[in-house]
Motif scaffolding. Sequence first.
Motif, PDB file in Angstrom:
ATOM      1  N   GLU A  22      47.497  25.215 135.401  1.00  0.00           N
ATOM      2  CA  GLU A  22      47.369  24.709 134.031  1.00  0.00           C
ATOM      3  C   GLU A  22      47.260  25.814 132.977  1.00  0.00           C
ATOM      4  OE1 GLU A  22      44.471  21.785 131.458  1.00  0.00           O
ATOM      5  OE2 GLU A  22      44.356  21.764 133.635  1.00  0.00           O
ATOM      6  N   PRO A  23      46.438  26.860 133.148  1.00  0.00           N
ATOM      7  CA  PRO A  23      46.374  27.920 132.132  1.00  0.00           C
ATOM      8  C   PRO A  23      47.689  28.708 132.011  1.00  0.00           C
ATOM      9  CG  PRO A  23      44.512  28.078 133.630  1.00  0.00           C
ATOM     10  CD  PRO A  23      45.426  27.053 134.172  1.00  0.00           C
ATOM     11  N   VAL A  24      48.388  28.871 133.119  1.00  0.00           N
ATOM     12  CA  VAL A  24      49.661  29.594 133.094  1.00  0.00           C
ATOM     13  C   VAL A  24      50.704  28.794 132.311  1.00  0.00           C
ATOM     14  CG1 VAL A  24      51.525  30.524 134.521  1.00  0.00           C
ATOM     15  CG2 VAL A  24      49.149  30.755 135.258  1.00  0.00           C
ATOM     16  N   VAL A  25      50.772  27.493 132.567  1.00  0.00           N
ATOM     17  CA  VAL A  25      51.713  26.629 131.853  1.00  0.00           C
ATOM     18  C   VAL A  25      51.369  26.599 130.368  1.00  0.00           C
ATOM     19  CG1 VAL A  25      52.486  24.244 131.605  1.00  0.00           C
ATOM     20  CG2 VAL A  25      52.267  25.247 133.870  1.00  0.00           C
ATOM     21  N   ALA A  26      50.092  26.526 130.041  1.00  0.00           N
ATOM     22  CA  ALA A  26      49.668  26.516 128.636  1.00  0.00           C
ATOM     23  C   ALA A  26      50.058  27.822 127.943  1.00  0.00           C
ATOM     24  CB  ALA A  26      48.165  26.287 128.550  1.00  0.00           C
ATOM     25  N   PHE A  27      49.917  28.945 128.633  1.00  0.00           N
ATOM     26  CA  PHE A  27      50.280  30.237 128.038  1.00  0.00           C
ATOM     27  C   PHE A  27      51.765  30.315 127.738  1.00  0.00           C
ATOM     28  CE2 PHE A  27      51.747  34.651 128.629  1.00  0.00           C
ATOM     29  CZ  PHE A  27      51.079  35.248 127.578  1.00  0.00           C
ATOM     30  N   PHE A  28      52.604  29.889 128.692  1.00  0.00           N
ATOM     31  CA  PHE A  28      54.053  29.987 128.516  1.00  0.00           C
ATOM     32  C   PHE A  28      54.626  28.846 127.675  1.00  0.00           C
ATOM     33  CE2 PHE A  28      53.762  32.794 132.311  1.00  0.00           C
ATOM     34  CZ  PHE A  28      54.315  33.921 131.718  1.00  0.00           C
ATOM     35  N   SER A  29      53.795  27.972 127.137  1.00  0.00           N
ATOM     36  CA  SER A  29      54.272  26.861 126.322  1.00  0.00           C
ATOM     37  C   SER A  29      54.225  27.140 124.831  1.00  0.00           C
ATOM     38  CB  SER A  29      53.440  25.610 126.606  1.00  0.00           C
ATOM     39  OG  SER A  29      53.609  25.217 127.939  1.00  0.00           O
ATOM     40  N   GLN A  30      53.499  28.154 124.411  1.00  0.00           N
ATOM     41  CA  GLN A  30      53.352  28.396 122.973  1.00  0.00           C
ATOM     42  C   GLN A  30      53.108  29.863 122.675  1.00  0.00           C
ATOM     43  OE1 GLN A  30      50.014  26.070 121.792  1.00  0.00           O
ATOM     44  NE2 GLN A  30      48.705  26.846 123.402  1.00  0.00           N
ATOM     45  N   GLY A  31      53.398  30.257 121.441  1.00  0.00           N
ATOM     46  CA  GLY A  31      53.104  31.596 120.950  1.00  0.00           C
ATOM     47  C   GLY A  31      53.855  32.694 121.676  1.00  0.00           C
ATOM     48  N   ILE A  32      53.146  33.792 121.949  1.00  0.00           N
ATOM     49  CA  ILE A  32      53.750  34.972 122.566  1.00  0.00           C
ATOM     50  C   ILE A  32      54.195  34.665 123.991  1.00  0.00           C
ATOM     51  CG2 ILE A  32      51.566  35.929 123.373  1.00  0.00           C
ATOM     52  CD1 ILE A  32      54.491  37.987 121.991  1.00  0.00           C
ATOM     53  N   LYS A  37      55.573  31.889 125.034  1.00  0.00           N
ATOM     54  CA  LYS A  37      56.887  31.251 124.953  1.00  0.00           C
ATOM     55  C   LYS A  37      57.967  32.288 124.692  1.00  0.00           C
ATOM     56  CE  LYS A  37      59.444  27.427 123.038  1.00  0.00           C
ATOM     57  NZ  LYS A  37      60.426  27.593 124.066  1.00  0.00           N
ATOM     58  N   THR A  38      57.667  33.263 123.860  1.00  0.00           N
ATOM     59  CA  THR A  38      58.624  34.342 123.587  1.00  0.00           C
ATOM     60  C   THR A  38      58.910  35.134 124.855  1.00  0.00           C
ATOM     61  OG1 THR A  38      57.781  34.494 121.331  1.00  0.00           O
ATOM     62  CG2 THR A  38      59.073  36.351 122.147  1.00  0.00           C
ATOM     63  N   ILE A  39      57.885  35.456 125.613  1.00  0.00           N
ATOM     64  CA  ILE A  39      58.058  36.185 126.868  1.00  0.00           C
ATOM     65  C   ILE A  39      58.898  35.361 127.838  1.00  0.00           C
ATOM     66  CG2 ILE A  39      56.843  37.067 128.902  1.00  0.00           C
ATOM     67  CD1 ILE A  39      54.511  37.777 126.992  1.00  0.00           C
ATOM     68  N   ALA A  40      58.611  34.066 127.936  1.00  0.00           N
ATOM     69  CA  ALA A  40      59.371  33.196 128.835  1.00  0.00           C
ATOM     70  C   ALA A  40      60.828  33.115 128.413  1.00  0.00           C
ATOM     71  CB  ALA A  40      58.744  31.807 128.866  1.00  0.00           C
ATOM     72  N   ASP A  41      61.092  33.046 127.105  1.00  0.00           N
ATOM     73  CA  ASP A  41      62.470  32.984 126.615  1.00  0.00           C
ATOM     74  C   ASP A  41      63.232  34.270 126.928  1.00  0.00           C
ATOM     75  OD1 ASP A  41      62.029  30.450 125.659  1.00  0.00           O
ATOM     76  OD2 ASP A  41      61.700  31.091 123.574  1.00  0.00           O
ATOM     77  N   VAL A  42      62.596  35.406 126.777  1.00  0.00           N
ATOM     78  CA  VAL A  42      63.238  36.693 127.077  1.00  0.00           C
ATOM     79  C   VAL A  42      63.529  36.803 128.574  1.00  0.00           C
ATOM     80  CG1 VAL A  42      62.867  39.194 127.138  1.00  0.00           C
ATOM     81  CG2 VAL A  42      62.299  37.897 125.080  1.00  0.00           C
ATOM     82  N   LEU A  43      62.578  36.419 129.408  1.00  0.00           N
ATOM     83  CA  LEU A  43      62.799  36.482 130.849  1.00  0.00           C
ATOM     84  C   LEU A  43      63.889  35.509 131.287  1.00  0.00           C
ATOM     85  CD1 LEU A  43      59.157  36.867 132.180  1.00  0.00           C
ATOM     86  CD2 LEU A  43      60.915  38.625 131.959  1.00  0.00           C
ATOM     87  N   THR A  44      63.958  34.342 130.654  1.00  0.00           N
ATOM     88  CA  THR A  44      65.021  33.384 130.958  1.00  0.00           C
ATOM     89  C   THR A  44      66.378  33.956 130.581  1.00  0.00           C
ATOM     90  OG1 THR A  44      63.510  31.553 130.592  1.00  0.00           O
ATOM     91  CG2 THR A  44      65.852  31.042 130.506  1.00  0.00           C
TER      92      THR A  44
END
Length: 48
Positions: free
Chosen positions: A8-18, A20-27
């Motif tokens: 849950e905390p990992v999903v919350a981190f990658f869902s918003q803010g920085i 989400k940006t990190i997840a978009d770059v890695l994608t």
Amino acid sequence: MDLSALIEPVVAFFSQGIGKTIADVLTLVYEVLFPANAPAATPVEIPR
């Protein structure tokens, strides 16, 4: 150990803010390195 309590905390981190940006770059990096239109694997016969 509850798996959802760990995820849950990992999903919350990658869902918003920085996160989400990190997840978009890695994608983007993944999509560039492993394109969807790559040819499919084919079996190779091993000589006997």
